[in-house]
Design an enzyme around this catalytic site. Sequence first.
Site, PDB file in Angstrom:
ATOM      1  N   CYS A   2     119.632  33.068  45.121  1.00  0.00           N
ATOM      2  CA  CYS A   2     118.430  33.575  44.469  1.00  0.00           C
ATOM      3  C   CYS A   2     118.789  33.875  43.021  1.00  0.00           C
ATOM      4  O   CYS A   2     119.909  33.652  42.592  1.00  0.00           O
ATOM      5  CB  CYS A   2     117.954  34.824  45.171  1.00  0.00           C
ATOM      6  SG  CYS A   2     117.827  34.588  46.943  1.00  0.00           S
ATOM      7  N   ARG A  27     117.373  27.812  40.965  1.00  0.00           N
ATOM      8  CA  ARG A  27     118.213  28.322  42.055  1.00  0.00           C
ATOM      9  C   ARG A  27     117.418  28.613  43.322  1.00  0.00           C
ATOM     10  O   ARG A  27     117.987  28.824  44.387  1.00  0.00           O
ATOM     11  CB  ARG A  27     118.892  29.618  41.626  1.00  0.00           C
ATOM     12  CG  ARG A  27     119.757  29.480  40.401  1.00  0.00           C
ATOM     13  CD  ARG A  27     120.293  30.828  40.029  1.00  0.00           C
ATOM     14  NE  ARG A  27     121.162  31.333  41.054  1.00  0.00           N
ATOM     15  CZ  ARG A  27     122.465  31.122  41.104  1.00  0.00           C
ATOM     16  NH1 ARG A  27     123.039  30.418  40.170  1.00  0.00           N
ATOM     17  NH2 ARG A  27     123.191  31.608  42.070  1.00  0.00           N
ATOM     18  N   TRP A  75     115.206  32.326  47.391  1.00  0.00           N
ATOM     19  CA  TRP A  75     115.352  31.105  48.208  1.00  0.00           C
ATOM     20  C   TRP A  75     115.637  31.629  49.602  1.00  0.00           C
ATOM     21  O   TRP A  75     116.695  32.180  49.866  1.00  0.00           O
ATOM     22  CB  TRP A  75     116.517  30.288  47.657  1.00  0.00           C
ATOM     23  CG  TRP A  75     116.792  29.014  48.378  1.00  0.00           C
ATOM     24  CD1 TRP A  75     117.727  28.806  49.346  1.00  0.00           C
ATOM     25  CD2 TRP A  75     116.169  27.763  48.157  1.00  0.00           C
ATOM     26  NE1 TRP A  75     117.705  27.503  49.727  1.00  0.00           N
ATOM     27  CE2 TRP A  75     116.764  26.830  49.034  1.00  0.00           C
ATOM     28  CE3 TRP A  75     115.148  27.320  47.301  1.00  0.00           C
ATOM     29  CZ2 TRP A  75     116.378  25.497  49.078  1.00  0.00           C
ATOM     30  CZ3 TRP A  75     114.784  25.998  47.353  1.00  0.00           C
ATOM     31  CH2 TRP A  75     115.386  25.103  48.224  1.00  0.00           C
ATOM     32  N   ASN A  99     121.053  39.638  45.432  1.00  0.00           N
ATOM     33  CA  ASN A  99     121.514  38.291  45.806  1.00  0.00           C
ATOM     34  C   ASN A  99     122.716  38.446  46.712  1.00  0.00           C
ATOM     35  O   ASN A  99     123.508  39.360  46.515  1.00  0.00           O
ATOM     36  CB  ASN A  99     122.009  37.516  44.573  1.00  0.00           C
ATOM     37  CG  ASN A  99     120.886  37.012  43.728  1.00  0.00           C
ATOM     38  OD1 ASN A  99     119.730  37.137  44.084  1.00  0.00           O
ATOM     39  ND2 ASN A  99     121.230  36.448  42.592  1.00  0.00           N
ATOM     40  N   GLY A 100     122.898  37.524  47.628  1.00  0.00           N
ATOM     41  CA  GLY A 100     124.076  37.563  48.490  1.00  0.00           C
ATOM     42  C   GLY A 100     123.698  37.946  49.908  1.00  0.00           C
ATOM     43  O   GLY A 100     122.539  37.778  50.316  1.00  0.00           O
ATOM     44  N   GLU A 478     129.750   8.761  55.096  1.00  0.00           N
ATOM     45  CA  GLU A 478     129.301   9.674  54.054  1.00  0.00           C
ATOM     46  C   GLU A 478     130.227   9.603  52.835  1.00  0.00           C
ATOM     47  O   GLU A 478     129.760   9.601  51.692  1.00  0.00           O
ATOM     48  CB  GLU A 478     129.227  11.102  54.628  1.00  0.00           C
ATOM     49  CG  GLU A 478     128.877  12.195  53.641  1.00  0.00           C
ATOM     50  CD  GLU A 478     127.551  12.021  52.925  1.00  0.00           C
ATOM     51  OE1 GLU A 478     126.762  11.125  53.294  1.00  0.00           O
ATOM     52  OE2 GLU A 478     127.309  12.751  51.955  1.00  0.00           O
ATOM     53  N   LYS A 482     128.963   8.586  49.128  1.00  0.00           N
ATOM     54  CA  LYS A 482     129.197   9.410  47.926  1.00  0.00           C
ATOM     55  C   LYS A 482     129.803   8.558  46.823  1.00  0.00           C
ATOM     56  O   LYS A 482     129.376   8.596  45.687  1.00  0.00           O
ATOM     57  CB  LYS A 482     130.164  10.562  48.215  1.00  0.00           C
ATOM     58  CG  LYS A 482     129.679  11.774  48.944  1.00  0.00           C
ATOM     59  CD  LYS A 482     128.549  12.540  48.347  1.00  0.00           C
ATOM     60  CE  LYS A 482     127.237  11.894  48.592  1.00  0.00           C
ATOM     61  NZ  LYS A 482     126.395  12.348  49.646  1.00  0.00           N
ATOM     62  N   GLU A 485     127.358   5.771  45.371  1.00  0.00           N
ATOM     63  CA  GLU A 485     126.203   6.168  44.575  1.00  0.00           C
ATOM     64  C   GLU A 485     126.567   6.738  43.211  1.00  0.00           C
ATOM     65  O   GLU A 485     125.781   6.618  42.283  1.00  0.00           O
ATOM     66  CB  GLU A 485     125.256   7.098  45.338  1.00  0.00           C
ATOM     67  CG  GLU A 485     125.796   8.433  45.709  1.00  0.00           C
ATOM     68  CD  GLU A 485     124.829   9.254  46.556  1.00  0.00           C
ATOM     69  OE1 GLU A 485     123.624   9.219  46.313  1.00  0.00           O
ATOM     70  OE2 GLU A 485     125.308   9.951  47.460  1.00  0.00           O
ATOM     71  N   HIS A 501     137.617  -6.551  63.974  1.00  0.00           N
ATOM     72  CA  HIS A 501     136.579  -7.482  64.425  1.00  0.00           C
ATOM     73  C   HIS A 501     135.880  -8.183  63.263  1.00  0.00           C
ATOM     74  O   HIS A 501     134.779  -8.692  63.426  1.00  0.00           O
ATOM     75  CB  HIS A 501     135.568  -6.748  65.312  1.00  0.00           C
ATOM     76  CG  HIS A 501     136.190  -6.211  66.557  1.00  0.00           C
ATOM     77  ND1 HIS A 501     136.587  -7.015  67.598  1.00  0.00           N
ATOM     78  CD2 HIS A 501     136.534  -4.951  66.917  1.00  0.00           C
ATOM     79  CE1 HIS A 501     137.126  -6.279  68.552  1.00  0.00           C
ATOM     80  NE2 HIS A 501     137.106  -5.016  68.164  1.00  0.00           N
ATOM     81  N   LYS A 597     116.425  12.406  43.584  1.00  0.00           N
ATOM     82  CA  LYS A 597     116.865  13.440  44.512  1.00  0.00           C
ATOM     83  C   LYS A 597     115.999  13.442  45.766  1.00  0.00           C
ATOM     84  O   LYS A 597     116.481  13.665  46.857  1.00  0.00           O
ATOM     85  CB  LYS A 597     116.818  14.807  43.817  1.00  0.00           C
ATOM     86  CG  LYS A 597     117.347  15.965  44.656  1.00  0.00           C
ATOM     87  CD  LYS A 597     118.842  15.853  44.883  1.00  0.00           C
ATOM     88  CE  LYS A 597     119.380  16.876  45.850  1.00  0.00           C
ATOM     89  NZ  LYS A 597     120.651  16.472  46.463  1.00  0.00           N
TER      90      LYS A 597
HETATM   91  O1  M6R Z   1     116.135  15.064  51.401  1.00  0.00           O
HETATM   92  P1  M6R Z   1     116.706  14.178  52.475  1.00  0.00           P
HETATM   93  O2  M6R Z   1     117.923  14.743  53.103  1.00  0.00           O
HETATM   94  O3  M6R Z   1     115.688  13.775  53.488  1.00  0.00           O
HETATM   95  O4  M6R Z   1     117.128  12.864  51.699  1.00  0.00           O
HETATM   96  C1  M6R Z   1     117.572  11.728  52.377  1.00  0.00           C
HETATM   97  C2  M6R Z   1     118.411  10.865  51.468  1.00  0.00           C
HETATM   98  O5  M6R Z   1     117.633  10.347  50.433  1.00  0.00           O
HETATM   99  C3  M6R Z   1     119.574  11.660  50.865  1.00  0.00           C
HETATM  100  O6  M6R Z   1     120.327  12.239  51.889  1.00  0.00           O
HETATM  101  C4  M6R Z   1     120.492  10.761  50.018  1.00  0.00           C
HETATM  102  O7  M6R Z   1     121.082   9.790  50.801  1.00  0.00           O
HETATM  103  C5  M6R Z   1     121.549  11.631  49.360  1.00  0.00           C
HETATM  104  N1  M6R Z   1     121.017  12.358  48.258  1.00  0.00           N
HETATM  105  C6  M6R Z   1     122.718  10.838  48.908  1.00  0.00           C
HETATM  106  O8  M6R Z   1     123.733  11.658  48.424  1.00  0.00           O
END
Ligand code: M6R
Length: 602
Positions: A2, A27, A75, A99-100, A478, A482, A485, A501, A597
Amino acid sequence: MCGIVGYLGKKEKKEILLDGLQELEYRGYDSAGIAVIEGKKLNSFKAVGKLENLREKTKTFQTEGFGVSIGHTRWATHGKPTELNAHPHLGAYSYVVHNGIIENYQKLKKELQSEGVNFLSQTDTETIVHLFEKYHKQLNDPFAAFAQTIQRLEGAYATLLVSESAPDTIFFAKNGSPMLIGFDGDEIYFASSDTPIIGKAKEVYYLEDGEYGYAKSGTVKLYNNHGEKSFITQALSLDKILAQKEGYRFFMEKEIYEQSRVMGETMMGRVLDDRVDFEELDAAFFDGIHAIKICACGTSYHSALAASYLFERISKIRCNVEIASEFRYKEPLLTKDTLFITISQSGETADTLEALKMAKRAGLKSLSICNVDNSSIVRESDAAILTRAGIEKGVASTKAFATQTMVLWMLALHMGQHKQTVSQEVLNTEIAAMLQIPKALIVTDALHEKLHRLSKRYLHGHGFFFIGRDIFYPLALEGALKLKEISYLHAEGYPAGEMKHGPIALADSELFTVALMPKTMHYDKIKSNVEELSARDATILAISPEPFELADDFVQTAYDTHPMLEFFEMMVVTQLLALEISVRLGNDVDMPRNLAKSVTVE
Ligand code: M6R
């Protein structure tokens, strides 16, 4: 996650608070509130939703002359984003923002309730203001009462309190959550980060853990457990974006470092001494459920995939995971004994939302695991569990993935309790491991430096394979996501046992293999998979607690007693690797090309 502001002085307080909160809105923004004391008169306002709602509500309110004031943007972690749960929280004549987490709030709340105090909110924060008034009645000295209150609090907090009992004073305390004091002559500002006071205060003092005190008549008295303390201010930086990053180069980097702390919030009130509990789910929630289907996209899909191993292993329930955009058009067979889980950081991902609507039309019970309360997916679901990661600004998801996986692990255990598929002994072992996760997520200087150095060797080549088995396969996916992207290098996640395979045909010295080699899970199996790659001259970066001779590069992890501890520790390594490679390549870490995002289109 927050934001706090405070101001003591003669200027228009409402505008200072609202402008300050605006700077902190990044935040958290599910509710906001302010409290102002002028003369002896206390005014307060709260509004749910974005700050503009509070602006609207305070349109006709104006302050004049000297006064004290505090504000907060929230939040939600404890309790829904309602006005009652919004800060400032009111006692009989005092207000507090915080906060916290107050870890012992349930104990304190019970104690206060037994003495006749009536609580209005579901928050941990409200205990602070009632404790203050209790001690004020006993001691008849506001500062002594505040100091006594602080002694009783366990956990992390940054807090400001104003009271009609000391109408010219702001009391403050900090332990574990950030707080600073800004100075401009007699004007005194408080904030949970620099941004609200940039352009207002000239000098700043960053409070240290354990410090508390009060501001009055243009001066600040500071104390810690050794008594009163002097302090030296410093000039305030003028760069707001830099300030929002709190000293980190990128939001993604800040969010990687935050994971250890936010995990505490994710577990709070849920991971108990002898069981895992979700107040969001009523006792009958799993009745009639014999299978789970999870739908999600991207990173959230990877946490779902990891969870499918946990649900089947721990809760002994069939679990099937689908990418939401695939699920939508495959004419899936849905049966009403299936719990439909969606996972989403934003709660607004179009494909996931549409998949949820389809499942609802088919009459399935739905549960969302989400970071944003009141988001479309949360509203559409029968029940929701918030991940409590706080706002994530970096497009590359880090702490969202960590907290989703944690919630899913907790949920698997919770279901296991319900279905009696886990013994108390197993439960105790899992809970003990859970409590160590925040420590496993700490980024040490040595680790970060190591990844920084290693990254220079991985800026070329014809691709990366991240490989792992079991839950480390979704982690490999994952890790690869990372990297691709934010570095724009080709990377794939693969089940280690599947390389032979087909993909092993790609192996040569320019094929980089990031091997996740946990000690606690199929170590010998993955070791032989990596040996096969090494024999074909692939360049191996091994991540393991166990030294591995054939590795070209090796990151030694510390935890080797529980797969999930290894999972989270290795997750941090892959995140830092991606970050450092991206930085070296000069890419925009927080806003990688072609990405957004929140993906609200199909
Ligand atoms: O907001 P969401 O978790 O539904 O978003 C899904 C994907 O667009 C998201 O996880 C995306 O793959 C990541 N930002 C990648 O780091």
